[in-house]
Design an enzyme around this catalytic site. Sequence first.
Site, PDB file in Angstrom:
ATOM      1  N   ARG A 151      15.920 -21.537 -36.280  1.00 16.16           N
ATOM      2  CA  ARG A 151      14.680 -22.271 -36.445  1.00 16.16           C
ATOM      3  C   ARG A 151      13.634 -21.786 -35.471  1.00 16.16           C
ATOM      4  O   ARG A 151      13.962 -21.475 -34.325  1.00 16.16           O
ATOM      5  CB  ARG A 151      14.910 -23.762 -36.232  1.00 16.16           C
ATOM      6  CG  ARG A 151      15.166 -24.476 -37.533  1.00 16.16           C
ATOM      7  CD  ARG A 151      15.266 -25.948 -37.328  1.00 16.16           C
ATOM      8  NE  ARG A 151      16.596 -26.311 -36.894  1.00 16.16           N
ATOM      9  CZ  ARG A 151      16.993 -27.565 -36.722  1.00 16.16           C
ATOM     10  NH1 ARG A 151      16.144 -28.548 -36.902  1.00 16.16           N
ATOM     11  NH2 ARG A 151      18.213 -27.826 -36.357  1.00 16.16           N
ATOM     12  N   SER A 201      23.040 -21.306 -28.722  1.00 15.94           N
ATOM     13  CA  SER A 201      24.199 -22.186 -28.551  1.00 15.94           C
ATOM     14  C   SER A 201      25.536 -21.478 -28.739  1.00 15.94           C
ATOM     15  O   SER A 201      26.320 -21.796 -29.634  1.00 15.94           O
ATOM     16  CB  SER A 201      24.062 -23.396 -29.469  1.00 15.94           C
ATOM     17  OG  SER A 201      22.908 -24.110 -29.107  1.00 15.94           O
ATOM     18  N   ASP A 260      21.886 -26.190 -26.677  1.00 13.08           N
ATOM     19  CA  ASP A 260      21.328 -27.337 -27.412  1.00 13.08           C
ATOM     20  C   ASP A 260      21.480 -28.667 -26.662  1.00 13.08           C
ATOM     21  O   ASP A 260      20.653 -29.567 -26.843  1.00 13.08           O
ATOM     22  CB  ASP A 260      21.873 -27.427 -28.853  1.00 13.08           C
ATOM     23  CG  ASP A 260      23.383 -27.386 -28.932  1.00 13.08           C
ATOM     24  OD1 ASP A 260      24.038 -27.172 -27.881  1.00 13.08           O
ATOM     25  OD2 ASP A 260      23.924 -27.565 -30.025  1.00 13.08           O
TER      26      ASP A 260
HETATM   27 MG    MG Z   1      23.316 -28.690 -33.748  1.00 15.50          MG
END
Ligand code: MG
Length: 491
Positions: free
Chosen positions: A110, A180, A233
């Site tokens: 994203r 992440s 994250d």
């Molecule tokens: Mg997630």
Amino acid sequence: MSLMFSSPVVTPTIGSFTFSSRRSNYIVMSAVRSNSASTCPVLTKFQKDCATPTPYLRNVANAIADDMRAGLAVEGGGDLDMILTYVDALPSGNEEGLFYALDLGGTNFRVRSVQLGGKKKRVIATESEQISIPQKLMIGTREELFGFIASKLASFVAKEKPGRFRLEEGRKREIGFTFSFPVKQTSIDSGTLIKWTKGFKVSGMEGKDVVSCLNEAMEAHGLDMRVSALVNDGVGTLAGARYSEEDVMIGVILGTGTNACYVEQKHAIPKLQSNSSSGTTIINTEWGGFSKVLPQTIFDQEMDANSPNRGEHLYEKMISGMYLGEIVRRVLLQMCETSDLFGQFVPVKLSTPFELRTEHLCKMQEDTTDDLQTVGSVLYKILEVEANLNARRRVVEVCDTVVKRGGRLAGAGIVAILEKIEEETERMGSGKRTVVAMDGALYEKYPQYQQYMQDALVELLGDKLRHIAIKHTKDVSGLGAALLAATNSIY
Ligand code: MG
Ligand code: ADP
């Protein structure tokens, strides 16, 4: 969504699964004939092995806290890595300017732009785009993956409306990069990949700085941007939630995997080789690695033995979304083999690892019909079996047992962190509120899991729970990453 606890009711759960074996054998025999759900020897033993009465949960919370301390003392001191994130300053609300977030950690990545207007105007404008990563890039080369990301980022920036977003003169566009995967962080804007997980296996990354990989690709695409913060994250969630609420001290992820980050006092981190021991910093606990004093059953052991990281991350394997369905499947398989759960045969699908997923457990537990219609149709659709009412009831009991254990153990972990914070700050003692920011689809979408987690908090914290709030802060990690880029801006 917010969950504030007021007057807690202590509900002890000890003893709910205590059967004497002779008596339970007798019940099993007659129960099968009388179609009662709860007396199958495999199920009874499983429930007993999964039990987490309050004193047991207390031990788990204490053991997690011990490993937190050990991990803060020396590198590799305990099961929890207690990684230094180099995030010392959390968002204050005063951040101003145009910043970006880039999130890579699963099947999608994203990008987000955020125009920040300081204390008064807050988020003036924000725009985001989600792009799915082609399968072949997940197992391709570093140049291919980062080249793809840079090209998508370039076209995102090219579409930017100048009226809505404005970069101050003389500045580069700065990015907060949420990556992440396990990283050995070396500063706020650098870190090397420890290993790929979640189906990624990109070549040419061993020991490479993740940020310079992205920088090289951006340069190759003529994109004049720089990474100002590299975060995971959990840190992003903590930072994003802190922007709107200054009492946020912990960020927890309960999705496919699990992790927790929290604000620690520097003086409580012996391994921090720094001149200044005042102030705070964010610790990434990597709590999924905790592996002691857990209620491991034969099914957990077998699942673990078949996993790529055998003997490790046992906590994650009991509490996170990736595994709950698989544990249930293994129990059902044995019930099938030993007590004809679904008739005389063992369904093929039930023998397939990871065929039953946590989403399916959730769907079945939602069922409130007398004849458990939804349970029947999930079992038919997913496992291709026709289950009678007795079998449906047993399946739901297995789901509930696994989810109860998972939720309660997750609660014990949160208590460990809350009490660690309390030890250093005496916040609760002085009547101050502490907020836990939660994200991840497991927590969000599984009401029973949430409830069991709350029960554990009530049992372990009692009256102190008055000062705690658990808040579901969905998707704030992108905002958090952009804010951390602002906090760590070089300008
Ligand atoms: Mg997630
Ligand atoms: P990630 O952790 O990969 O960022 P999410 O936070 O979206 O992703 O969590 C996805 C996980 O959440 C899934 O693997 C699944 O275990 C769990 N999950 C997704 N949907 C549901 C649902 N409806 N009920 C229960 N668990 C769910």
